[in-house]
Scaffold this motif. Structure first.
Motif, PDB file in Angstrom:
ATOM      1  N   ILE A 122      33.770  -9.262   2.006  1.00 39.53           N
ATOM      2  CA  ILE A 122      32.730  -9.384   1.294  1.00 39.53           C
ATOM      3  C   ILE A 122      31.933 -10.607   0.919  1.00 39.53           C
ATOM      4  O   ILE A 122      30.706 -10.660   0.556  1.00 39.53           O
ATOM      5  N   ALA A 123      32.634 -11.687   0.953  1.00 36.81           N
ATOM      6  CA  ALA A 123      31.875 -13.084   1.105  1.00 36.81           C
ATOM      7  C   ALA A 123      30.761 -12.997   2.299  1.00 36.81           C
ATOM      8  O   ALA A 123      29.424 -13.587   1.889  1.00 36.81           O
ATOM      9  N   ASP A 124      30.923 -12.552   3.441  1.00 39.21           N
ATOM     10  CA  ASP A 124      30.170 -12.360   4.445  1.00 39.21           C
ATOM     11  C   ASP A 124      28.735 -11.657   4.048  1.00 39.21           C
ATOM     12  O   ASP A 124      27.705 -11.884   4.255  1.00 39.21           O
ATOM     13  N   HIS A 125      29.310 -10.487   3.286  1.00 35.91           N
ATOM     14  CA  HIS A 125      28.051  -9.553   2.951  1.00 35.91           C
ATOM     15  C   HIS A 125      27.212 -10.207   1.768  1.00 35.91           C
ATOM     16  O   HIS A 125      26.050  -9.934   1.790  1.00 35.91           O
ATOM     17  N   ARG A 126      27.958 -10.901   0.902  1.00 37.11           N
ATOM     18  CA  ARG A 126      27.245 -11.646  -0.255  1.00 37.11           C
ATOM     19  C   ARG A 126      25.930 -12.641   0.608  1.00 37.11           C
ATOM     20  O   ARG A 126      24.911 -12.772   0.099  1.00 37.11           O
ATOM     21  N   ARG A 127      26.616 -13.198   1.513  1.00 44.88           N
ATOM     22  CA  ARG A 127      25.634 -14.198   2.388  1.00 44.88           C
ATOM     23  C   ARG A 127      24.537 -13.474   3.008  1.00 44.88           C
ATOM     24  O   ARG A 127      23.397 -13.957   2.779  1.00 44.88           O
ATOM     25  N   ARG A 128      24.918 -12.026   3.641  1.00 48.10           N
ATOM     26  CA  ARG A 128      23.869 -11.677   4.186  1.00 48.10           C
ATOM     27  C   ARG A 128      22.623 -11.165   3.350  1.00 48.10           C
ATOM     28  O   ARG A 128      21.428 -11.215   3.621  1.00 48.10           O
ATOM     29  N   LEU A 129      23.372 -10.401   2.219  1.00 44.98           N
ATOM     30  CA  LEU A 129      22.364 -10.098   1.207  1.00 44.98           C
ATOM     31  C   LEU A 129      21.449 -11.185   0.726  1.00 44.98           C
ATOM     32  O   LEU A 129      20.175 -11.060   0.609  1.00 44.98           O
ATOM     33  N   ARG A 130      21.993 -12.440   0.443  1.00 50.23           N
ATOM     34  CA  ARG A 130      21.090 -13.496  -0.098  1.00 50.23           C
ATOM     35  C   ARG A 130      19.988 -13.950   1.078  1.00 50.23           C
ATOM     36  O   ARG A 130      19.100 -14.270   0.704  1.00 50.23           O
ATOM     37  N   GLU A 131      20.563 -13.958   2.306  1.00 50.54           N
ATOM     38  CA  GLU A 131      19.521 -14.328   3.454  1.00 50.54           C
ATOM     39  C   GLU A 131      18.434 -13.203   3.398  1.00 50.54           C
ATOM     40  O   GLU A 131      17.379 -13.698   3.806  1.00 50.54           O
ATOM     41  N   VAL A 132      18.737 -11.860   3.123  1.00 50.23           N
ATOM     42  CA  VAL A 132      17.680 -10.808   3.317  1.00 50.23           C
ATOM     43  C   VAL A 132      16.594 -11.228   2.198  1.00 50.23           C
ATOM     44  O   VAL A 132      15.433 -11.094   2.574  1.00 50.23           O
ATOM     45  N   MET A 133      17.275 -11.402   0.959  1.00 49.13           N
ATOM     46  CA  MET A 133      16.365 -11.494  -0.268  1.00 49.13           C
ATOM     47  C   MET A 133      15.456 -12.848   0.062  1.00 49.13           C
ATOM     48  O   MET A 133      14.362 -12.571  -0.207  1.00 49.13           O
TER      49      MET A 133
END
Length: 143
Positions: A122-133
């Motif tokens: 979940i933490a990894d996917h929050r980071r991925r989302l931030r990077e895409v945004m």
């Protein structure tokens, strides 16, 4: 934009060779606020991909889904949108987490992929989302 763009918004995979990813491909050439993406399913038994359009509201709903997953709830992302949906069931039919990709409006195919993500997913996917945004300059509505 310089540098490589963050490709995998979602990357769920296990040691059995099962995976579900959402890859951002490029900015949509006909819609400046949108991104072209794809959901890719890969298992030893079946594989496939389906096109997906992403925009700020969908990405915000993914952030909300991550909050609910962290609270122990199952989620369905993009359930009310045209196009495919992606559901994560923390305890699926085989007593392990499952990702369900449904393309009801297109191919009318549903694929259920059992997989056990790593503890920090979940933490990894929050980071991925931030990077895409950040990379694509997509600003959340509340800012």
């Amino acid at each position: 934009m310089g540098g490589s763009s963050p490709r995998a918004l979602i990357f769920l995979a296990d040691e059995e060779g099962n995976s579900v990813t959402v890859n951002v491909l490029r900015r949509n050439p006909g819609w400046a606020a949108g991104l072209d993406a794809e959901i890719v399913v890969g298992t030893p038994f079946v594989s496939g991909r389906v096109h997906l359009a992403l925009y700020v509201a969908k990405l915000e709903r993914w952030a909300e889904a991550l909050e609910r997953l962290e609270a122990g709830e199952d989620v369905t992302w993009m359930q009310m949108d045209r196009g495919p949906s992606l559901a994560i069931q923390l305890t699926g039919e085989r007593d392990c987490p499952e990702v369900v990709v449904e393309d009801e409006s297109g191919s009318m195919v549903t694929v259920r992929v059992p997989l056990v993500p790593p503890d920090d997913w979940i933490a990894d996917h929050r980071r991925r989302l931030r990077e895409v945004m950040d990379h694509w300059g997509l600003v959340p509505a509340e800012q």
